[in-house]
Design a protein around this motif. Sequence first.
Motif, PDB file in Angstrom:
ATOM      1  N   CYS A 175     -14.798  -4.724   2.887  1.00 61.37           N
ATOM      2  CA  CYS A 175     -14.449  -4.325   3.781  1.00 61.37           C
ATOM      3  C   CYS A 175     -12.598  -4.337   3.713  1.00 61.37           C
ATOM      4  O   CYS A 175     -11.931  -4.162   4.844  1.00 61.37           O
ATOM      5  CB  CYS A 175     -14.660  -5.521   5.004  1.00 61.37           C
ATOM      6  SG  CYS A 175     -13.689  -7.001   4.719  1.00 61.37           S
ATOM      7  N   CYS A 178     -14.952 -13.888   2.901  1.00 58.21           N
ATOM      8  CA  CYS A 178     -13.997 -12.902   3.434  1.00 58.21           C
ATOM      9  C   CYS A 178     -13.699 -13.505   4.846  1.00 58.21           C
ATOM     10  O   CYS A 178     -14.713 -13.682   5.749  1.00 58.21           O
ATOM     11  CB  CYS A 178     -14.874 -11.596   3.188  1.00 58.21           C
ATOM     12  SG  CYS A 178     -14.075 -10.275   4.371  1.00 58.21           S
ATOM     13  N   GLN A 200     -12.493 -11.933   7.048  1.00 56.77           N
ATOM     14  CA  GLN A 200     -12.886 -10.875   8.062  1.00 56.77           C
ATOM     15  C   GLN A 200     -14.109 -10.520   8.486  1.00 56.77           C
ATOM     16  O   GLN A 200     -14.671 -11.005   9.671  1.00 56.77           O
ATOM     17  CB  GLN A 200     -12.750  -9.340   7.637  1.00 56.77           C
ATOM     18  CG  GLN A 200     -12.928  -8.254   8.166  1.00 56.77           C
ATOM     19  CD  GLN A 200     -12.077  -7.974   9.538  1.00 56.77           C
ATOM     20  OE1 GLN A 200     -11.062  -8.090   9.682  1.00 56.77           O
ATOM     21  NE2 GLN A 200     -12.801  -7.472  10.430  1.00 56.77           N
ATOM     22  N   ASP A 201     -15.242 -10.821   7.708  1.00 60.02           N
ATOM     23  CA  ASP A 201     -16.589 -10.800   7.956  1.00 60.02           C
ATOM     24  C   ASP A 201     -17.020 -12.308   8.321  1.00 60.02           C
ATOM     25  O   ASP A 201     -18.262 -12.343   8.705  1.00 60.02           O
ATOM     26  CB  ASP A 201     -17.327 -10.527   6.448  1.00 60.02           C
ATOM     27  CG  ASP A 201     -17.011  -9.121   6.232  1.00 60.02           C
ATOM     28  OD1 ASP A 201     -16.545  -8.237   6.955  1.00 60.02           O
ATOM     29  OD2 ASP A 201     -17.408  -8.661   5.020  1.00 60.02           O
ATOM     30  N   CYS A 212     -12.850  -7.803  -0.950  1.00 59.56           N
ATOM     31  CA  CYS A 212     -14.367  -7.550  -0.141  1.00 59.56           C
ATOM     32  C   CYS A 212     -14.269  -6.167  -0.004  1.00 59.56           C
ATOM     33  O   CYS A 212     -13.333  -5.411  -0.005  1.00 59.56           O
ATOM     34  CB  CYS A 212     -14.256  -8.519   1.151  1.00 59.56           C
ATOM     35  SG  CYS A 212     -15.693  -7.917   2.098  1.00 59.56           S
TER      36      CYS A 212
HETATM   37 ZN   LIG Z   1     -15.064  -8.443   4.142  1.00 62.32          ZN
END
Ligand SMILES: [Zn+2]
Length: 897
Positions: A441, A181, A183-184, A439
Amino acid sequence: MDFKKIEQKWQTKWDKAKIFEANVDKKKKKFFTSNIIPYVNGNIHIGHSFTYTRVDAYARFKRMQGFNTCLAQGFHATGEPIIGTVKRLKKGDKDQIETFKVYGASDKDIQNFKKLGAEEVAKFWTKHITETMKLMGYSVDWRRKFILSITPEFSRFVEWQYNTLRKKSYVIQGTHPVIWCPQDQSPTGDHDRLKGEGESPIEFTILKFKFKDMYICAATLRPETVFGQTNMWINPDVKYAIILVNGKEKWIVSKECGEKFKDQLKKIEVVGSIKGKEMVGKYCVAPIINKEIIILPAPFCDPKIGTGLVTSVPSHAPFDWQALVDLKNNPEQLKKYGIHPDVLGKINPISIIKVEGFGEHPAEDMIKKLNIKNQRENEKLKEALHTIYTREHHTGAMKDNCGEYSGLSVKETKEKIKKQLLKEGLGDFIWEPTDEVVCRCTNRCHVKILENQWFLKFSDKNWKDKVKQCIAQMKFYPEEARLQFLNTVDWLDDKACTRKSGLGTRLPWDKEWIIETLSDSVIYMAYYAIARVINENKILVSKLTDEVFDYIFLGKGNSKELGKKSKLGEKLINEMREEFEYFYPLDLRNSGKDLVQNHLTYALFHHVAIWDDTKYWPKAYGVNGFVKVYGEKMAKSKGNIIPLKGLIEKYGADLVRINIAASNENMDDADWKEDSLKTFSSRLISLANLVKNLKKAKRKSRNNLDVYLESIVQNCIKGTTENYEIMKFRSGVQYSAFQLLNEINYYIGRCGGIQDCKKDILKESVSTAIKLLAPLASHVSEELWSALGNKTFISLEAWPEFDKSKVDEKLLELETIFKKTQEDLNHVIKLAGKKNNAYLYFVTDKELNYFKDMVNYLKGLFKFKKLEMYKVSDKKKYDPQQKAARAKYGKPAIFLE
Ligand SMILES: [Zn+2]
């Protein structure tokens, strides 16, 4: 019947008497099971009820069979979800607030969550789920409860687990592709995903097409089809990036692809851009065949997938074939870009693979077969693609037009072409997920080649073999699940076991990594065995050293020395060792079928890795389907996720329990329908009425009907037990809730009313019915058991054992003939009208004698003036041929006048 009042009463009594607390008792055989741990990010709902109720019913069944049964329950908080929730709450996300409110959180609770964070959320929902489970009557030993990633003693256990795995070289550090991911900035395991469970990284070959001083790049899983290329597809509406790769070559790919390369160990610099429509109609040079091919527009080129450009092999690729057909049908598409539609005439599909069952152009065959009309029929086209790919890959051979590869198998060619492409600088690689992964998120995931990541070495052949050995000695309910596990073991590859973010236990030797959610929840069942001792004695984490755990779980070392060294004392160490030795292995683990490919299989890998001795390996797995609501899949967007607590409030737990557990079996999905609650409710009420009216039974002498009922009861015990034993509750309930009650009522009718029943026989049958229902309708069963005058808990009563000596087969047969005869009489009277006299003809003396006892019963039932019975061989009346013919079907011949 006031279900809720009854339930409250018995839950309090159970609690007070502590009947579900399981303690070591070496004189008794044990049964140890545990539920899947729910994620403490909301309360449990109808989707959980199927799995949990099955496990509880099975635990109750085993308890009644005399096993010292321990049903344990823990809670899961590892990973991203709860942290993500708190973030959303802080942002004021209406959806999240609404979800929590549906499950019973107040505004004040939500304020608390925002203020106190993830741990507060986890503890809050743990408390609420526990309450709901108690309301459902789950027979859990609550002294063994803990929360993954929140309970520090358990985290210590996870550290021990990973230290042990590492010592045995099952955890390795390496460079591997993982689903990632952006983002994470973390690997995304199955349970961190909103979409794409089970998808894994797969390597695509990049083909490089010379275009001016640059290369256009296209990704493919089928590099061997280069010989069939006819054109290049590009999305005219996409702005492509020109990237400098490793400081050498300029490539044209989608912007998204460039980002992916950065995560796949390529040095990328964006040096320019070019619009798709600028390239339409131009030519590039296809690799290997060294041929100029035209670039044509195709909206199906998705910049998010591969490089965003696709090479066209129409003969073998259905998307390409259909896209060309669509262009021919709509030449305006080409004119828009200043291309004369005549160019299409020059594009002829080239067939390059010979495969049984297909004609010259497999893509054309499949498109016709599936009746595909245009390139928007995505699902059908995917199916066609898959069929061709599979068949060509496994059985195809290259045709004569493939140069030095002619005659070779498709498999072999694929590998050789890859090598040639690399050698000539015309190829490269890109990793993609096997299908879309999103994900939790909400970001789309891609593949990152991770350096220095920690992996569980699931690819290890010896490890896999041990897991297969474990599977071979296990039971599976249903048996068909076994193959799914074996397949999973085969395809599993090394698995990333750590993340950079989220709740969890830090990897003991490399603290920047956190053990992820499917990696810290695979042998936690062993922790239940010691959780009671730890919880009750408030044992400090610092005393739980690796050596202590080695002793408890592996029997290594000396308890006296360890007791001193750890300051834990010998007694507690031995107590924990004893608990583990007694309760382990796990006798049953049951879950939904979505966990076969991850959790359930991982649990086997970890068990066989930690414990060399096969006696500690899991004994049985149950797998069940999902829960649908009125035939529909559950989804937040459909608003059909029903909190369990609300259902219990509305109907009471027993009806919910039996209705969901009996809804389906094997791996078929359960279907929650509230209408069917009525059926079960009327069954339980009718059983309660039987209990109430028992005292009216007065007959003293014993007759054939009593023998019949006793026999039937035995058969129902057998049918119920055999089905419960293999977790087929739907089939079991057919005996316990339906056949048995029907037969008891039939018996009462045959006896001529309850006053003419034999009391002890009737009471015994009713008692048996209550026992057979106790695993499912657990509270009502207690109530009725007590109403019968018993002072014990039915939950602890002995399960009725099938006794063959009590089954009178001949009598069962005779009574069945009698039942059929009644039906026939009804039928004949319906056809012929009311008659005064009846004559019945039998084949054997036995039948005749049995029926003779029933003369008055039948006369009364059908209001005959005269009823006479004969042997078929007596030639007193009517056509003997007819008589014989009827008698052959095992029923008496009937004649009315
Ligand atoms: Zn994520």
